[in-house]
Design a protein around this motif. Structure first.
Motif, PDB file in Angstrom:
ATOM      1  N   LEU A 138       0.584  -1.168   0.138  1.00  0.00           N
ATOM      2  CA  LEU A 138      -0.219   0.304   0.126  1.00  0.00           C
ATOM      3  C   LEU A 138       0.674   1.388   0.099  1.00  0.00           C
ATOM      4  N   GLY A 139       1.909   0.937   0.618  1.00  0.00           N
ATOM      5  CA  GLY A 139       3.111   2.033   0.573  1.00  0.00           C
ATOM      6  C   GLY A 139       3.699   2.772  -0.761  1.00  0.00           C
ATOM      7  N   ALA A 140       3.498   2.106  -1.559  1.00  0.00           N
ATOM      8  CA  ALA A 140       4.230   1.342  -3.078  1.00  0.00           C
ATOM      9  C   ALA A 140       3.137   2.468  -3.786  1.00  0.00           C
ATOM     10  N   ILE A 141       2.217   1.221  -3.684  1.00  0.00           N
ATOM     11  CA  ILE A 141       1.270   2.012  -4.414  1.00  0.00           C
ATOM     12  C   ILE A 141       0.569   3.314  -4.583  1.00  0.00           C
ATOM     13  N   SER A 142       0.074   3.798  -3.332  1.00  0.00           N
ATOM     14  CA  SER A 142       0.120   4.686  -2.347  1.00  0.00           C
ATOM     15  C   SER A 142       0.968   6.422  -2.978  1.00  0.00           C
ATOM     16  N   GLN A 143       2.855   5.450  -2.963  1.00  0.00           N
ATOM     17  CA  GLN A 143       3.073   6.784  -3.357  1.00  0.00           C
ATOM     18  C   GLN A 143       3.445   7.490  -4.680  1.00  0.00           C
ATOM     19  N   VAL A 144       2.923   6.099  -5.717  1.00  0.00           N
ATOM     20  CA  VAL A 144       2.902   6.723  -7.220  1.00  0.00           C
ATOM     21  C   VAL A 144       1.265   7.105  -7.424  1.00  0.00           C
ATOM     22  N   TYR A 145      -0.006   6.937  -6.767  1.00  0.00           N
ATOM     23  CA  TYR A 145      -1.167   7.613  -7.150  1.00  0.00           C
ATOM     24  C   TYR A 145      -0.390   9.046  -6.775  1.00  0.00           C
ATOM     25  N   GLU A 146      -0.311   9.498  -5.224  1.00  0.00           N
ATOM     26  CA  GLU A 146      -0.031  10.272  -5.088  1.00  0.00           C
ATOM     27  C   GLU A 146       0.863  11.959  -6.289  1.00  0.00           C
ATOM     28  N   THR A 147       1.982  11.291  -5.997  1.00  0.00           N
ATOM     29  CA  THR A 147       3.044  11.233  -7.233  1.00  0.00           C
ATOM     30  C   THR A 147       1.592  11.745  -8.822  1.00  0.00           C
ATOM     31  N   LEU A 148       1.170  11.150  -9.389  1.00  0.00           N
ATOM     32  CA  LEU A 148       0.115  11.211 -10.574  1.00  0.00           C
ATOM     33  C   LEU A 148      -0.933  12.482 -10.381  1.00  0.00           C
ATOM     34  N   TRP A 149      -1.608  11.910  -9.143  1.00  0.00           N
ATOM     35  CA  TRP A 149      -2.422  12.750  -8.261  1.00  0.00           C
ATOM     36  C   TRP A 149      -2.651  13.500  -7.332  1.00  0.00           C
ATOM     37  N   GLN A 150      -2.036  14.103  -6.939  1.00  0.00           N
ATOM     38  CA  GLN A 150      -1.753  15.307  -5.469  1.00  0.00           C
ATOM     39  C   GLN A 150      -2.919  15.450  -5.113  1.00  0.00           C
ATOM     40  N   GLY A 151      -2.872  15.190  -3.981  1.00  0.00           N
ATOM     41  CA  GLY A 151      -4.069  15.047  -2.751  1.00  0.00           C
ATOM     42  C   GLY A 151      -4.976  14.164  -2.821  1.00  0.00           C
ATOM     43  N   ILE A 152      -4.292  13.084  -3.369  1.00  0.00           N
ATOM     44  CA  ILE A 152      -5.670  11.366  -3.525  1.00  0.00           C
ATOM     45  C   ILE A 152      -5.639  10.395  -1.936  1.00  0.00           C
ATOM     46  N   VAL A 153      -4.524  10.784  -1.564  1.00  0.00           N
ATOM     47  CA  VAL A 153      -4.032   9.135  -0.704  1.00  0.00           C
ATOM     48  C   VAL A 153      -5.126  10.241   0.193  1.00  0.00           C
ATOM     49  N   PRO A 154      -5.130  11.809   0.401  1.00  0.00           N
ATOM     50  CA  PRO A 154      -5.262  12.344   1.760  1.00  0.00           C
ATOM     51  C   PRO A 154      -7.220  11.882   1.785  1.00  0.00           C
ATOM     52  N   ALA A 155      -7.590  11.947   0.759  1.00  0.00           N
ATOM     53  CA  ALA A 155      -8.753  11.949  -0.284  1.00  0.00           C
ATOM     54  C   ALA A 155      -9.480  10.421  -0.217  1.00  0.00           C
ATOM     55  N   ALA A 156      -8.153   9.765  -0.391  1.00  0.00           N
ATOM     56  CA  ALA A 156      -8.921   7.618   0.001  1.00  0.00           C
ATOM     57  C   ALA A 156      -8.688   7.760   0.818  1.00  0.00           C
TER      58      ALA A 156
END
Length: 281
Positions: A138-156
């Motif tokens: 999850l750490g690796a996936i979240s890092q990539v998603y946050e790089t592509l779409w800033q703010g998406i991890v806190p929203a999730a």
């Protein structure tokens, strides 16, 4: 009072007057028999007797039974390990570098999860190992998603917590109940959804196309969010029934593990849904 059971015959507690036996020595001496062969309660003062009977009865924790606190503590322990592993992966690996071990880590974690759920023995060590591996993934996936779409991890994360709170309120107010029909429906729906996910994964590996990249990808992801959310109802019901029925304390690990795995699934589905919606902007 002598016991005819050879296992107790030589035990002083059974060969002499005990708590539940008459004091036969006093009867032989022409005195009134007393309960508790030694007559210890007669030697106690009224205040001592009052203090003894005023003591609270043993609670579930003292009897070795599962309590809500047990579930909360173990859930916190599993989540703590998972979050530390995720944070370490995010911080210590360059952006995108962790994707190489996401699939192996998740595959092993799923295997450990199945083992922990199907095993007749409660296995906290296996559950902790699951938390570590799933945290890395999850750490690796979240890092990539946050790089592509800033703010998406806190929203999730907020979306996951919001769904958790909504399902908890729905369960406590009996708006949604874990009836036999509901359990049957959820079992069929989840198995069907997982079957589609597996088929979609195989198709994606060999063809490069995925249901999530189709025009209806958002709808399928929304179904995943809904199923994961309603799965929490079954977790809440297991915890409540376990406490009411006095399950052994070790089952708090199983209850906590079920809750954690459902929340992990919900977070992944929430992250995917938000990515699809953000990608269509």
């Amino acid at each position: 009072m002598q016991s005819s059971n050879p296992a107790f015959k030589n035990d002083r507690a059974f060969s002499q007057g005990g708590y539940a036996t008459f004091d036969t020595d006093r009867r032989g001496r022409g005195q009134a028999p007393t309960w508790g062969g030694s007559g210890s309660t007669q030697d106690m003062t009224p205040q001592q007797l009052q203090d003894m009977y005023a003591q609270p009865s043993a609670g579930a924790a003292q009897r070795g039974r599962m309590t809500y606190d047990d579930v909360v503590v173990r859930t916190g322990a599993l989540f703590g390990v998972l979050i530390v592993a995720a944070a370490a992966t995010w911080v210590l690996t360059p952006a995108g570098a962790g994707l190489g071990f996401v699939f192996p880590a998740m595959l092993v974690a799923v295997g450990l999860g199945i083992w922990a759920n199907l095993s007749k023995k409660i296995r906290p060590g296996v559950m902790m190992a699951y938390a570590v591996l799933m945290g890395i993934a999850l750490g690796a996936i979240s890092q990539v998603y946050e790089t592509l779409w800033q703010g998406i991890v806190p929203a999730a994360v907020l979306g996951t917590l919001g769904a958790f709170a909504a399902m908890l309120v729905a369960y406590k107010t009996k708006l949604v109940r874990a009836t036999p029909k509901f359990v049957k429906f959820m079992s069929i729906a989840v198995m069907g959804y997982l079957a589609v996910v597996v088929v979609n994964l195989l198709v994606a590996v060999f063809t490069g196309s995925s249901i999530y990249t189709s025009p209806l990808g958002w709808l399928f992801s929304l179904i995943g969010v809904g199923l994961a959310s309603f799965m929490l109802i079954l977790d809440f019901d297991f915890i409540e029934q376990g406490v009411k029925n006095g399950l052994p304390q070790q089952f708090a690990w199983k209850a906590a593990f079920g809750l954690v795995t459902t929340l992990v699934w919900l977070y992944v589905e929430m992250l995917r849904l938000l990515a699809i919606l953000r990608g269509s902007e």
